[in-house]
Structure formats: C-alpha cells, structure tokens
Scaffold this motif. Structure first.
Motif, PDB file in Angstrom:
ATOM      1  N   ALA A 113       8.402  23.330  34.308  1.00 39.45           N
ATOM      2  CA  ALA A 113       8.394  23.135  32.961  1.00 39.45           C
ATOM      3  C   ALA A 113       9.544  21.984  32.443  1.00 39.45           C
ATOM      4  O   ALA A 113       8.990  21.094  31.577  1.00 39.45           O
ATOM      5  CB  ALA A 113       8.659  24.288  31.843  1.00 39.45           C
ATOM      6  N   LEU A 114      10.582  22.214  33.004  1.00 41.04           N
ATOM      7  CA  LEU A 114      11.501  21.060  32.861  1.00 41.04           C
ATOM      8  C   LEU A 114      11.063  19.686  33.518  1.00 41.04           C
ATOM      9  O   LEU A 114      11.626  18.635  32.963  1.00 41.04           O
ATOM     10  CB  LEU A 114      12.892  21.420  33.307  1.00 41.04           C
ATOM     11  CG  LEU A 114      13.737  22.516  32.748  1.00 41.04           C
ATOM     12  CD1 LEU A 114      14.698  22.989  33.577  1.00 41.04           C
ATOM     13  CD2 LEU A 114      14.357  21.852  31.311  1.00 41.04           C
ATOM     14  N   GLY A 115      10.236  19.839  34.495  1.00 41.56           N
ATOM     15  CA  GLY A 115       9.987  18.359  35.479  1.00 41.56           C
ATOM     16  C   GLY A 115      11.053  18.271  36.095  1.00 41.56           C
ATOM     17  O   GLY A 115      11.470  16.863  36.400  1.00 41.56           O
ATOM     18  N   ALA A 116      11.901  19.205  36.676  1.00 49.75           N
ATOM     19  CA  ALA A 116      13.066  19.046  37.235  1.00 49.75           C
ATOM     20  C   ALA A 116      13.214  19.181  38.792  1.00 49.75           C
ATOM     21  O   ALA A 116      12.134  19.635  39.264  1.00 49.75           O
ATOM     22  CB  ALA A 116      14.177  19.974  36.967  1.00 49.75           C
ATOM     23  N   ARG A 117      14.228  18.734  39.528  1.00 51.67           N
ATOM     24  CA  ARG A 117      14.147  18.807  40.785  1.00 51.67           C
ATOM     25  C   ARG A 117      14.690  20.462  41.045  1.00 51.67           C
ATOM     26  O   ARG A 117      15.550  20.724  40.542  1.00 51.67           O
ATOM     27  CB  ARG A 117      15.093  18.065  41.247  1.00 51.67           C
ATOM     28  CG  ARG A 117      15.234  18.092  43.132  1.00 51.67           C
ATOM     29  CD  ARG A 117      16.144  17.166  43.634  1.00 51.67           C
ATOM     30  NE  ARG A 117      16.280  17.351  45.180  1.00 51.67           N
ATOM     31  CZ  ARG A 117      16.630  16.615  46.014  1.00 51.67           C
ATOM     32  NH1 ARG A 117      17.405  15.486  45.624  1.00 51.67           N
ATOM     33  NH2 ARG A 117      16.678  16.805  47.079  1.00 51.67           N
ATOM     34  N   TYR A 118      13.819  21.039  41.971  1.00 52.41           N
ATOM     35  CA  TYR A 118      14.227  22.413  42.209  1.00 52.41           C
ATOM     36  C   TYR A 118      14.956  22.676  43.553  1.00 52.41           C
ATOM     37  O   TYR A 118      14.587  21.876  44.636  1.00 52.41           O
ATOM     38  CB  TYR A 118      12.944  23.274  42.257  1.00 52.41           C
ATOM     39  CG  TYR A 118      13.096  24.665  42.847  1.00 52.41           C
ATOM     40  CD1 TYR A 118      13.540  25.596  41.834  1.00 52.41           C
ATOM     41  CD2 TYR A 118      12.655  24.906  44.332  1.00 52.41           C
ATOM     42  CE1 TYR A 118      13.525  27.004  42.352  1.00 52.41           C
ATOM     43  CE2 TYR A 118      12.843  26.232  44.483  1.00 52.41           C
ATOM     44  CZ  TYR A 118      13.167  27.364  43.559  1.00 52.41           C
ATOM     45  OH  TYR A 118      13.325  28.655  44.054  1.00 52.41           O
TER      46      TYR A 118
END
Length: 421
Positions: free
Chosen positions: A386-391
């Motif tokens: 949802a954040l468009g973040a790196r996991y």
C-alpha cells in the motif's frame, strides 16, 4: 588473494594502502583480460610488477629489477604460511569434533527450553504481558544493506552522502549537457565542440581553426549527493515483546541510525503503542538524541498502526512546509498486526488507506517486517504494498560480508582459487 597482496606490500616496504588497493583491482582486471572469472597467483604477480616499481623507489635511479627476487621470496613465504594454516586446521579439526559432541547435548537441552518458552501453556510468566510496559535492551548493531532513495530535484540545497540530486551549482559530478537557459559560466567544452563541429565547413573562420557561435554553447548538468530526512516509525506495542522482537528491532534501528549519521541525514523518531502515536524526536541532525530515546523506549499495549502512519504523514508534511528542499524517507518497523482504529474502520484497512496517501504523494519509504513466528500472516507485506515501499524482513536487513562487498564492487563475478591461495 588479499592476504598475498598485503604480504607482498609489507615485504617490499611500500607505504600506505593505495598499492594494495591498486594491485587488487589490477589483478581482477588481468583475470578478466585473460578470460577468467578466477584470480590466480600469476595475476597477482603480474599486477605487482606493474604497480610496485614507482612506489618502491626510495632514491633517484633506484632499480626495481634488483628487487625481483624479493617478490618471488614474498610469494613463496605466503605459500609456506598457507601450508602451515592447513596443518593447523587439520590439527584443530579433531579437537572441534570432540567439542561438538559435548555441545550437542547442551544445544538439545536449550532447544527444548526455548520451545517451552514459546508455548503459552508452558509459560512461567517470563514473557512480558502485552498490557504492561517493558523496556527491552538494544540488540547488537551491524552493517545494513543500502536502500537509499533516488531523489533528482533540480537546484536543491543541502549536503550529505546518501541520495543523488541534480544541482545548478558548479560543484558535483558532470553527467550530461544541455542548452543553457540563461548566461552560464559552467560551460561543457566537449558538448560545445560537438555542437559546433557540423557547421565548420560553412562558417567564415578568418584564420581561426574553429568557429564557435553562441548557439553552440552547452551547459554542464551536474549531480551531487545529499542527505535525506529519515523518519523512523517504530511499533512499540506488546506484540513486539514476543520472542525478543523488540531487542532485534532496536538493534536494527540503531544500525540504521549509524548509517544515517555516516550519510549526514536528519532523523526523526515516532513510536506507536496503546491507543496512539507519539513524536519522540522531531527531525534533527542529532543522531545521539535518537539513540537515547530509542534505548529508553518502553514496549506494551495494543498496536495503533494507523495512528503511527498518520503521525508520520503529518510530521513529514510539517517538515516540508518548513524546508521545501527536504526529501523525506520513512522507515516503518512493525509486524503489521494493527488492532486499534482511529475512526471505527477495520484497523488493517484503515492503515492501508493511510499508507496509500504516502504512495500518491510519492513519499518514499521502506518497511522492516519484524514478524518472526513460524506461521506468518504477511500483514507488513500488505502495508508495504500500500505504501509502495521496499519490503525487507528483519533478518534480511544485514549487509553481506566484506568478501561479498568486494565481489560486488568488481566488474564481474570472481572467486579466489583455493589451490593457489
């Protein structure tokens, strides 16, 4: 390979470490030139003959050929050291087998005790209560993987060592050229000459070799590295106390704080637990203050994840209003098990809705998943999407060994031959 190079430089009396570094890179290059992905002893020797002569000269007219025998002796000495290490290794192997036999019973006993502590039915009260607050120790710090965001804003002020940005100043690396919009003093001579070249046959030279008009001028486009605002949003709820997650999480945050200090970043710290979130440390350049608040951070209560995300969103926007040149980067450390809502929605869905606001506004972020149980729900992964973040899982945050770092810096993958070193 590195031991051999160091041995040669010590024996040949070379000052500093530049010879070692150059010899290593030259050895890798020679191996590639000969079509190999493995650096051999002969590559190191050839590299030494190229790298060392001018670095060994102590007096005018010193002759390097007189020291060729000394190079061969140094290589032979390294071979003898390797043989001695192999003998020592074989000697210790038998002793190690005896130790492993004695330790095996101890490991089995420790494993059974750990399984009991993870079982709620067998708990003796050592696990912290989720409703109570406990201050956990900070785990061991380590070198982390680099996941720097890539910001490219033009004419951004600031300094640092993390992200690349375009700049109009004359400082920074020249990466390309462009047609100047106004008068410039940072002229790209190579691009200007290329622009003027096609017109030389038709231009009146008046005895000049090259005629350049103002329309040929090209300006340098430069980039430099700058620091970011790194905002840590840390889950301090009771679920983080299970299986010593908070100890490992504090160690991860401390490691990232050390990295932020080296990259000259500003840092901020938000903790969420119970029924809300708190800005423990507003954005500052004092990494020491962030470390102090981190060490004293208590753990306990429910998981108001949406509160933490919203507090992070508000803090970033407040900093952007104060300093428009700020490039924010949020790091969320949590297992994603939200169970407290702000407006009566399902806690997880509410957290995803707030997380999507970061993505819409292109606020870069990373999610460090602290979930470590055998059965994983993958909730932090959903928040990351949802954040468009790196996991990143917590155990994946650690950087590779020094050897792997050296390999990644090479122009091709290489390995050191065990037969020659």
């Amino acid at each position: 390979m590195l031991e051999l190079i160091s041995q040669i430089c010590v024996d040949m009396g070379v000052d500093g470490h530049r010879a070692d570094i150059t010899m290593m890179k030259t050895s890798i290059t020679l191996a590639a030139f000969y079509g190999r992905t493995e650096v051999l002893e002969e590559d190191v020797k050839e590299a030494a003959e190229l790298v060392l002569p001018h670095r060994m000269r102590r007096k005018p007219f010193d002759n390097y050929s007189d020291k060729q025998d000394k190079l061969d002796e140094s290589i032979e000495k390294q071979r003898e050291k390797k043989k001695e290490k192999e003998k020592e290794k074989e000697k210790n192997k038998n002793e190690q087998q005896k130790k492993e036999h004695n330790e095996q019973s101890g490991k089995e006993q420790a494993l059974s005790e750990e399984q009991k502590s993870d079982n709620p039915e067998d708990s003796t009260g050592e696990q912290p209560d989720a409703s109570s607050e406990t201050i956990f120790a900070t785990g061991e710090s380590y070198q982390i993987k680099q996941f720097s965001p890539d910001f490219r804003r033009e004419n951004r002020n600031g300094s640092g060592r993390r992200s690349k940005t375009l700049t109009k100043s004359t400082q920074g690396r020249y990466i390309k050229s462009k047609i100047p919009e106004e008068k410039t003093t940072d002229l790209a001579f190579d691009a200007t000459l290329r622009a003027a070249a096609p017109y030389q046959l038709v231009r009146e030279k008046n005895g000049n070799s090259i005629v350049i008009h103002e329309s040929d001028f090209r300006q340098k486009v430069r980039e430099k590295k700058i620091g970011n605002l790194v905002l840590f949003v840390v889950d301090a709820s009771g679920s983080m106390g299970a299986q010593q997650r908070m100890v490992a999480s504090k160690g991860a945050v401390l490691s990232m704080l050390m990295d932020a200090y080296q990259k000259r970043d500003k840092v901020g710290l938000i903790a969420f637990k119970g029924t809300g979130a708190e800005l423990l440390l507003p954005p500052t350049s004092s990494v020491e203050m962030a470390q102090k608040y981190l060490e004293e951070l208590p753990t306990g209560g429910k998981t108001p994840l949406s509160h933490g995300l919203m507090k992070g969103y508000e803090t970033i926007h407040a900093e952007l209003r104060r300093d428009p040149d700020t490039c924010p980067f949020m790091v969320l450390i949590s297992d994603g098990r939200a169970n407290v809502s702000m407006n009566g929605e399902a806690p997880l869905q509410e957290s995803k809705t707030i997380a999507s606001m970061f993505r819409k506004e292109c606020i870069q972020s990373a999610v460090i998943d602290t979930e470590s149980s055998i059965i994983k729900f993958g909730l932090a992964q959903e928040i990351s999407n949802a954040l468009g973040a790196r996991y990143l899982a917590l155990e994946d945050l650690k950087a590779d060994s020094i050897v792997e770092a050296v390999r990644s810096s090479a122009p091709f993958e290489f390995s050191v031959s065990s037969n020659n070193f």
